[in-house]
Motif scaffolding. Structure first.
Motif, mmCIF file in Angstrom:
data_model
loop_
_atom_site.group_PDB
_atom_site.id
_atom_site.type_symbol
_atom_site.label_atom_id
_atom_site.label_comp_id
_atom_site.label_asym_id
_atom_site.label_seq_id
_atom_site.Cartn_x
_atom_site.Cartn_y
_atom_site.Cartn_z
ATOM 1 N N PHE A 104 0.841 -1.208 0.000
ATOM 2 C CA PHE A 104 0.000 0.000 0.000
ATOM 3 C C PHE A 104 0.872 1.252 0.000
ATOM 4 O O PHE A 104 1.856 1.323 0.737
ATOM 5 N N THR A 105 0.494 2.243 -0.823
ATOM 6 C CA THR A 105 1.121 3.568 -0.689
ATOM 7 C C THR A 105 0.103 4.554 -0.105
ATOM 8 O O THR A 105 0.454 5.528 0.518
ATOM 9 N N ASP A 106 -1.180 4.305 -0.347
ATOM 10 C CA ASP A 106 -2.250 4.973 0.405
ATOM 11 C C ASP A 106 -3.452 4.029 0.409
ATOM 12 O O ASP A 106 -3.370 2.917 -0.128
ATOM 13 N N ALA A 107 -4.580 4.476 0.981
ATOM 14 C CA ALA A 107 -5.718 3.559 1.182
ATOM 15 C C ALA A 107 -6.303 3.035 -0.122
ATOM 16 O O ALA A 107 -6.987 2.003 -0.123
ATOM 17 N N HIS A 108 -6.062 3.717 -1.239
ATOM 18 C CA HIS A 108 -6.620 3.285 -2.519
ATOM 19 C C HIS A 108 -5.549 2.862 -3.526
ATOM 20 O O HIS A 108 -5.889 2.544 -4.667
ATOM 21 N N THR A 109 -4.276 2.909 -3.114
ATOM 22 C CA THR A 109 -3.206 2.671 -4.100
ATOM 23 C C THR A 109 -2.246 1.577 -3.647
ATOM 24 O O THR A 109 -1.787 1.572 -2.494
ATOM 25 N N HIS A 127 1.982 1.783 -10.025
ATOM 26 C CA HIS A 127 0.910 2.099 -9.091
ATOM 27 C C HIS A 127 -0.446 1.753 -9.691
ATOM 28 O O HIS A 127 -0.707 2.087 -10.841
ATOM 29 N N THR A 146 -4.732 1.667 -8.707
ATOM 30 C CA THR A 146 -5.693 2.186 -7.722
ATOM 31 C C THR A 146 -7.008 1.407 -7.761
ATOM 32 O O THR A 146 -7.375 0.826 -8.786
ATOM 33 N N GLU A 175 1.698 2.061 7.857
ATOM 34 C CA GLU A 175 1.748 3.426 7.299
ATOM 35 C C GLU A 175 0.363 3.958 6.952
ATOM 36 O O GLU A 175 0.081 5.136 7.117
ATOM 37 N N ILE A 176 -0.537 3.082 6.473
ATOM 38 C CA ILE A 176 -1.870 3.592 6.088
ATOM 39 C C ILE A 176 -2.920 3.376 7.184
ATOM 40 O O ILE A 176 -4.076 3.715 7.012
#
Ligand code: FAD
Ligand code: NAD
Length: 446
Positions: free
Chosen positions: A117-122, A129, A131, A273-274
């Motif tokens: 995960f790099t953010d909650a949707h990615t 990347h 999504t 992280e997220i």
């Protein structure tokens, strides 16, 4: 496509039963779906779990039955392990290819690589990347390694399921599902097997008087059990290995299987992280909707900390629940049925619903025990052990069942509807069963 903001409506991390079984229905409803898979498509169960294991076990079971019926079915049956393994490869190796082809033919994408995960949707996969509106963590479990010196000298269940030649001797760490099932196979295929027990108990979740009987059978077949082994180290000794345990004791073997459990695949995925909460031992924390601490992220199957048995039918049930939840067809919390489980030893042990141990502590239940070994149907195959216990509630509806026998897997499976549909006497009588059959025998005790 349900949204235009992201590449996908749902991405599943993992492609096992916790992902695929529900996803294939969801994609038919117009959802755009992808699976990210770091290893073999289909996950543990087909590739190095249930299907692979049972393919190797069935000839072992047949040989054991033949030994017992030797006065009728004459001849000395011996398992050729190499041929057994070839048969496993022939049946199993293409499953991942066929599963991927099915996914693609249904319009779902398969992305090979490890998802982070790099953010909650990615998710980042191989530097790219991708999504998604919703993401399902369905990453399963991976073998635990005992914390002893040179632990890397031991092998895991995946290695065993690819063993081309059966070693002459084998030490097995643990006495859980994998340890007991694989010991049964290795012993019948000619290995001198020693079980290194963590305590003095095996198969803790199962009815212990039946477990004792399985252990006695294994001992009679030549398997050794060392209780409270307290392992310190694994070492090399020319071509062999030494297990150092107890008070300066040593065991010299050709191969070591570490079957000390399986742990959730939650690391290096960017979960901290997220803000996705997890427990190192239990897995990803979820609410009653399989939703994690981040709204659009869910967890399904072995990796989800639901407290349910980590089995394929559980993974399938959760995946199907998410299909209905995501499609807006159900907004209720997940309601787990009783899930049957079986240990494929010889004899096998099966269990579902309220356990005998639990029933013995409460006046809510009655227990009816049967010794079936002497019945004519079991005697047709010279069954040595066949016992079961039915647990009933106050209205005499079946709420739990356990059996030890060669047919314990089939017996429990046939009784699943009686437990999960809370059948009363009239409903039970309406279900007419095939005769003669194990199913008929199991229902007539209700
Ligand atoms: C030896 C053995 C025998 C078994 N026998 C039985 C049996 O007889 N009956 C039964 O009901 N159950 C059995 N089980 C349990 C059963 O296999 C599991 O309960 C089931 O496979 C769980 O499915 P899942 O989809 O949750 O996880 P899995 O099938 O484990 O799938 C998870 C997938 O996620 C992938 N993955 C993990 N992390 C990432 C990441 N970051 N990025 C991309 N991909 C990732 C993994 O490579 C894996 O393919 C057995 C298990 C083992 C090990
Ligand atoms: N027939 C089936 O359905 C089947 C078969 C195989 C696996 N599975 C699934 O896979 C999961 C994993 O199976 P498993 O056999 O690896 O796990 P398990 O939890 O059944 O057994 C682990 C064993 O390792 C022992 N142990 C734990 N820590 C130890 C340590 N530090 N040192 C020595 N021994 C230690 C435990 O006492 C136990 O005997 C099971 O929970 C089950 O859900 C199911």
């Amino acid at each position: 496509m349900q949204n235009n903001k992201y590449n996908y409506d749902v991405i599943y991390i993992g492609s096992g039963h916790a992902a695929f079984d529900g996803a294939k229905k969801l994609c038919k409803k117009g959802f755009k779906i992808a699976f990210v898979e770091a290893d073999a498509v289909g996950g543990t169960c087909p590739n190095w779990g249930c299907n692979a294991k049972i393919t190797l076990d069935l000839p072992i079971t047949l040989a054991k039955k033949q030994h017992r019926m030797n006065s009728i079915v004459e001849g000395d049956t011996k398992v050729n392990w190499h041929a057994n393994m070839q048969n496993k490869h022939a049946g199993i190796d293409n499953i991942k290819i066929n599963r991927e082809a099915t996914m693609k033919s249904l319009g779902m994408d398969v992305i090979h690589g490890f998802a982070k995960f790099t953010d909650a949707h990615t998710l980042e996969i191989n530097g790219e990347h991708v999504t998604s509106d919703k993401i399902v963590i369905a990453t399963g479990l991976t073998p635990h390694k005992v914390n002893v010196e040179n632990t890397e000298l031991s092998h895991d269940s995946k290695d065993f399921l690819n063993l081309d030649k059966m070693p002459k001797s084998m030490a097995i760490v643990g006495t859980g599902y994998i340890a007991m099932e694989f010991a049964t196979m290795a012993n019948e295929a000619g290995a001198d097997v020693t079980m290194l027990m963590h305590s003095d108990k095996a198969l803790r979740g199962f009815y212990q008087p039946y477990v004792e009987k399985v252990i006695n059978e294994m001992k009679e077949s030549g398997i050794h059990f060392i209780q409270n082994a307290d392992i310190h180290a694994f070492n090399r000794d020319s071509d062999n290995y030494v297990v150092n345990y107890g008070d300066k004791q040593e065991l010299n073997v050709e191969w070591i299987l570490d079957a000390s459990g399986r742990v959730p695949m939650v690391h290096n995925m960017g979960l901290e992280e997220i803000g996705v909460k997890y427990d190192d031992k239990k897995g990803v924390i979820v609410n009653d909707y399989l939703q994690t601490s981040v709204n659009n992220i869910y967890a399904s199957g072995d990796v989800a900390a639901t407290g349910q048995p980590n089995l394929t039918p559980t993974a399938t049930f959760e995946s199907q629940y998410l299909n209905h939840l995501f499609a807006g067809e159900n907004d209720k919390a997940i309601d787990f049925p009783a899930i049957p489980s079986v240990v494929f030893t010889s004899p096998r042990i099966s269990q579902m619903g309220v356990s005998v141990a639990e029933a013995e502590k409460s006046d809510e239940y009655t227990i009816e025990k049967h010794d079936m070994a002497g019945t004519w149907f079991r005697q047709a195959t010279k069954a040595k052990i066949a016992e079961n216990a039915y647990v009933f509630d106050k209205e005499h509806r079946l709420v739990g069942f356990t059996e030890i026998s060669d047919d314990a897997d089939n017996t429990i499976d046939t009784l699943v509807p009686a437990v999960n549909m809370h059948m009363n006497e009239e409903e039970i009588e309406r279900n007419v069963h095939l005769f003669p059959s194990i199913g008929h025998e199991a229902w007539k005790n209700l």
